[in-house]
Scaffold this motif. Structure first.
Motif, PDB file in Angstrom:
ATOM      1  N   ILE A  39       0.886  -1.625  -0.121  1.00 37.61           N
ATOM      2  CA  ILE A  39      -0.303   0.260   0.316  1.00 37.61           C
ATOM      3  C   ILE A  39       0.798   1.941   0.088  1.00 37.61           C
ATOM      4  O   ILE A  39       0.426   2.121  -0.278  1.00 37.61           O
ATOM      5  CB  ILE A  39      -0.571   0.549   1.484  1.00 37.61           C
ATOM      6  N   TYR A  63       3.179   1.017  -3.905  1.00 40.68           N
ATOM      7  CA  TYR A  63       2.342  -0.117  -3.892  1.00 40.68           C
ATOM      8  C   TYR A  63       3.748  -1.473  -4.017  1.00 40.68           C
ATOM      9  O   TYR A  63       2.509  -2.333  -4.086  1.00 40.68           O
ATOM     10  CB  TYR A  63       1.559  -0.203  -4.831  1.00 40.68           C
ATOM     11  N   THR A  77      -6.480  -5.567   5.072  1.00 37.76           N
ATOM     12  CA  THR A  77      -6.708  -6.306   3.429  1.00 37.76           C
ATOM     13  C   THR A  77      -8.162  -5.267   2.977  1.00 37.76           C
ATOM     14  O   THR A  77      -8.756  -5.345   1.865  1.00 37.76           O
ATOM     15  CB  THR A  77      -7.333  -7.373   4.304  1.00 37.76           C
ATOM     16  N   SER A  78      -8.211  -4.320   3.791  1.00 35.24           N
ATOM     17  CA  SER A  78     -10.149  -3.644   3.078  1.00 35.24           C
ATOM     18  C   SER A  78      -9.082  -1.939   2.251  1.00 35.24           C
ATOM     19  O   SER A  78     -10.007  -1.834   2.009  1.00 35.24           O
ATOM     20  CB  SER A  78     -10.807  -2.477   4.373  1.00 35.24           C
ATOM     21  N   LYS A  80      -7.047  -0.549  -0.662  1.00 28.20           N
ATOM     22  CA  LYS A  80      -7.698  -1.218  -2.165  1.00 28.20           C
ATOM     23  C   LYS A  80      -6.610   0.237  -2.908  1.00 28.20           C
ATOM     24  O   LYS A  80      -7.014   1.397  -3.640  1.00 28.20           O
ATOM     25  CB  LYS A  80      -9.157  -0.681  -2.454  1.00 28.20           C
ATOM     26  N   GLY A  84      -4.765  -3.931  -6.310  1.00 22.97           N
ATOM     27  CA  GLY A  84      -5.848  -5.931  -5.295  1.00 22.97           C
ATOM     28  C   GLY A  84      -5.718  -4.755  -4.144  1.00 22.97           C
ATOM     29  O   GLY A  84      -6.948  -3.484  -3.977  1.00 22.97           O
ATOM     30  N   ALA A  85      -5.605  -5.753  -3.198  1.00 25.86           N
ATOM     31  CA  ALA A  85      -5.145  -5.229  -1.706  1.00 25.86           C
ATOM     32  C   ALA A  85      -4.349  -5.018  -1.485  1.00 25.86           C
ATOM     33  O   ALA A  85      -3.316  -5.591  -1.131  1.00 25.86           O
ATOM     34  CB  ALA A  85      -6.175  -6.023  -1.004  1.00 25.86           C
ATOM     35  N   SER A  87      -1.939  -6.168   1.847  1.00 21.41           N
ATOM     36  CA  SER A  87      -2.286  -7.730   2.598  1.00 21.41           C
ATOM     37  C   SER A  87      -0.832  -7.922   3.998  1.00 21.41           C
ATOM     38  O   SER A  87      -0.216  -6.997   3.561  1.00 21.41           O
ATOM     39  CB  SER A  87      -0.682  -8.511   1.077  1.00 21.41           C
TER      40      SER A  87
END
Length: 95
Positions: A39, A63, A77-78, A80, A84-85, A87
């Motif tokens: 992220i 990212y 994990t929420s 985005k 993707g998301a 981890s």
């Protein structure tokens, strides 16, 4: 034998006690945070990101899957990012 002045001794004890207090505070903060991989933007990761990075601010791309940021527990994990998301586990280093 050399004697320490009382002020030097008092300052040493105060410093030691403040360090103990900060260790306990850090532990409490760690419980409320989790490492979230994939992220961080380029150059904005937190420390010890993984292969290809040495410490904070060394992610080479946005990212990056092996670069992490601390986020509030339960939120990773929420998140985005475009690919993707977030981890909770480290992905591969960029090629």
């Amino acid at each position: 034998m050399t004697k320490l002045p009382a002020t030097v001794f008092a300052a040493s004890v105060t410093t030691a006690l403040s360090l103990i207090g900060s260790v306990q505070t850090t532990s409490a903060q760690d419980v409320s945070k989790e490492k979230c991989y994939g992220i961080a933007l380029k150059g904005q990761n937190d420390c010890a990101a993984g292969p290809g990075t040495t410490c904070a601010g060394t992610a080479k791309i946005d990212y990056q899957k092996n670069a992490w940021k601390l986020v509030p527990s339960g939120t990773c994990t929420s998140m985005k990012p475009p690919d993707g998301a977030g981890s909770l586990t480290q992905g591969p280093a960029p090629a």
